[in-house]
Write an enzyme that holds these catalytic residues in place. Structure first.
Site, PDB file in Angstrom:
ATOM      1  CG  ASP A   1      -4.317  39.237 -19.790  1.00 35.47           C
ATOM      2  OD1 ASP A   1      -3.831  38.170 -20.185  1.00 35.47           O
ATOM      3  OD2 ASP A   1      -4.412  39.520 -18.570  1.00 35.47           O
TER       4      ASP A   1
ATOM      5  CD  GLU B   1      -7.101  36.135 -20.471  1.00 34.78           C
ATOM      6  OE1 GLU B   1      -7.398  35.791 -21.627  1.00 34.78           O
ATOM      7  OE2 GLU B   1      -6.455  35.421 -19.691  1.00 34.78           O
TER       8      GLU B   1
HETATM    9  P1  TTP Z   1      -3.078  35.973 -15.949  1.00 36.02           P
HETATM   10  O1  TTP Z   1      -3.767  37.032 -16.746  1.00 36.02           O
HETATM   11  O2  TTP Z   1      -2.569  34.784 -16.661  1.00 36.02           O
HETATM   12  O3  TTP Z   1      -1.828  36.612 -15.190  1.00 36.02           O
HETATM   13  P2  TTP Z   1      -1.637  38.039 -14.548  1.00 36.02           P
HETATM   14  O4  TTP Z   1      -2.787  38.946 -14.805  1.00 36.02           O
HETATM   15  O5  TTP Z   1      -1.280  37.875 -13.112  1.00 36.02           O
HETATM   16  O6  TTP Z   1      -0.333  38.561 -15.282  1.00 36.02           O
HETATM   17  P3  TTP Z   1      -0.195  39.041 -16.799  1.00 36.02           P
HETATM   18  O7  TTP Z   1      -1.542  38.937 -17.437  1.00 36.02           O
HETATM   19  O8  TTP Z   1       0.295  40.444 -16.715  1.00 36.02           O
HETATM   20  O9  TTP Z   1       0.801  38.126 -17.408  1.00 36.02           O
HETATM   21  O10 TTP Z   1      -4.024  35.469 -14.795  1.00 36.02           O
HETATM   22  C1  TTP Z   1      -4.965  36.321 -14.137  1.00 36.02           C
HETATM   23  C2  TTP Z   1      -4.998  35.977 -12.661  1.00 36.02           C
HETATM   24  O11 TTP Z   1      -5.325  34.589 -12.494  1.00 36.02           O
HETATM   25  C3  TTP Z   1      -3.682  36.187 -11.945  1.00 36.02           C
HETATM   26  O12 TTP Z   1      -3.504  37.520 -11.491  1.00 36.02           O
HETATM   27  C4  TTP Z   1      -3.762  35.177 -10.838  1.00 36.02           C
HETATM   28  C5  TTP Z   1      -4.619  34.046 -11.380  1.00 36.02           C
HETATM   29  N1  TTP Z   1      -3.768  32.905 -11.789  1.00 36.02           N
HETATM   30  C6  TTP Z   1      -3.611  31.851 -10.884  1.00 36.02           C
HETATM   31  O13 TTP Z   1      -4.194  31.854  -9.802  1.00 36.02           O
HETATM   32  N2  TTP Z   1      -2.790  30.805 -11.238  1.00 36.02           N
HETATM   33  C7  TTP Z   1      -2.119  30.767 -12.437  1.00 36.02           C
HETATM   34  O14 TTP Z   1      -1.363  29.803 -12.711  1.00 36.02           O
HETATM   35  C8  TTP Z   1      -2.278  31.856 -13.354  1.00 36.02           C
HETATM   36  C9  TTP Z   1      -1.558  31.852 -14.662  1.00 36.02           C
HETATM   37  C10 TTP Z   1      -3.118  32.900 -12.965  1.00 36.02           C
HETATM   38 MG    MG Z   2      -3.598  39.143 -16.748  1.00 37.33          MG
END
Ligand code: TTP
Ligand code: MG
Length: 364
Positions: free
Chosen positions: A15, A114
């Protein structure tokens, strides 16, 4: 060496860290180390809409995904607010997945940032799973300037929990015998699919941690949660699917490696070629592809880089041929009196043969 199929599966969940915000930071050096918030316009606090994500610097202020942008502005008025550029994130995501997938026997992307990797066989060509995870991280850092977190365990749900365990930029290895122990102290919300509603229902019956589920009987959990109870109970007890669904057919497979120090010794170079052959053949074997073209990539100490290819008359799945041809291609560079920095082998012109044809050729 023990047969890989006798061993538990080795599944990676990868991730990317703060994905959209990290891509923005990568585009603009001035954003490095700053609280960057990607989402709608905060309009000095009166903006509507939400935060998509933010850098870990912004998370220190309490800002997080899905929070109203106005609230984020209250918490972090000096943050750098950036509108999303989805086209860019999708392009980077494609490149990232293309970079990671050759490291897997089987590869499954599950969201924009992911993926799962089944590395059960390929990992046997590394000292240990951490070494493989570290190489993936290095490649991601070198080529994209991004970081990720990697969870390693015998199945998908546990690896997903593990990748979230040491964020950002972490590697969490859960040995097959330590899965229950690893899960025990974690809060139930760490299980993918346990949202606020399920969490409340579990808290109402005195369950806060995954260990509390382990101590609960399956029957009682099903009474409380219905049929989903079985799913959560199995995960809490370390069970889950390890099937990585490979959707896309590969166009090529490759394996490359940079020497710790530049090398001129022919024997060491041959050894490296042998290891690369084993890795790339392992990918081939798992995906049941046959190849026609072998390409050797060579980078010298001064970073000059060359590729040489040879195509065979027929499709092949033979390991020795990969090694022998790569060596022939390498020998074309023997006159170059420079040390070697990197070697790589790529197989292309790939095809799956009919089952009937497959049985005619024995895997080595
Ligand atoms: P995530 O992998 O959940 O979040 P992240 O990569 O920003 O942070 P981390 O993994 O380090 O905790 O989500 C991937 C992308 O999806 C994120 O960069 C932006 C988007 N996203 C949204 O648009 N809305 C949301 O509510 C979430 C959780 C993510
Ligand atoms: Mg992420």
């Amino acid at each position: 060496m023990p047969q890989a199929q006798d061993n538990p599966a080795v599944i990676f969940h990868i991730d990317l860290d703060a994905f959209y915000a990290s891509v923005e930071t990568q585009q603009n050096n001035q954003l490095h180390g700053k609280p960057v918030i990607v989402g709608s316009d905060p309009k000095d606090g009166s903006g509507r809409g939400v935060v998509m994500t933010c850098t870990y610097e912004a998370r220190k202020f309490g800002v997080k995904s899905a929070m109203p942008i106005s609230r984020a502005y209250e918490l972090c008025p000096d943050g750098i607010y950036v509108r999303p550029n989805m086209k860019l994130y999708k392009t980077v995501s494609k490149r990232v997945m293309a970079l990671i997938s050759p490291f897997a026997d089987k590869f499954q992307q599950t969201s924009i940032d992911e993926c799962f990797l089944d590395v059960t066989n390929i990992v046997t060509t590394y000292d240990n799973p951490i070494e493989l995870a570290t190489q993936i991280k290095q490649q991601l850092a070198i080529h994209e300037g991004l970081t990720c977190s990697i969870g390693i365990s015998p199945n998908k749900p546990i690896s997903k929990i593990a990748s979230d365990f040491k964020k950002p930029n972490g590697i969490t290895l859960v040995e097959p015998t330590k899965v229950r122990e690893f899960l025990e102290p974690l809060l139930v919300k760490r299980i993918s699919g346990v949202g606020a509603k399920t969490q409340k229902r579990l808290n109402d019956i005195g369950i806060k941690t995954i260990g509390d589920i382990q101590a609960y009987s399956l029957d009682r959990l099903m009474q409380a949660l219905g049929k989903h109870g079985t799913y959560f109970w199995r995960i809490a007890n370390g069970e889950g699917s390890s099937t990585v669904h490979q959707y896309r057919e590969a166009k090529s497979m490759s394996s490359e490696s940079t020497f710790a120090a530049d090398v001129g010794d022919y024997e060491l170079i041959s050894e490296k070629l042998d290891a690369l052959t084993t890795r790339v053949h392992s990918q081939l074997k798992n995906s049941q592809f046959y190849y026609k073209t072998i390409t050797l990539k060579i980078r010298f100490a001064d970073f000059t880089t060359f590729s040489r290819s040879k195509s065979l008359g027929a499709y092949n799945n033979d390991k020795e041929t990969i090694f022998n041809i790569s060596k022939q291609l390498l020998d074309q560079f023997l006159h170059v009196k420079k040390k070697i920095r990197l070697l790589g082998i790529r197989l292309s012109n790939l095809r799956k043969l009919e089952r009937r044809q497959q049985t005619l050729t024995k895997w080595l």
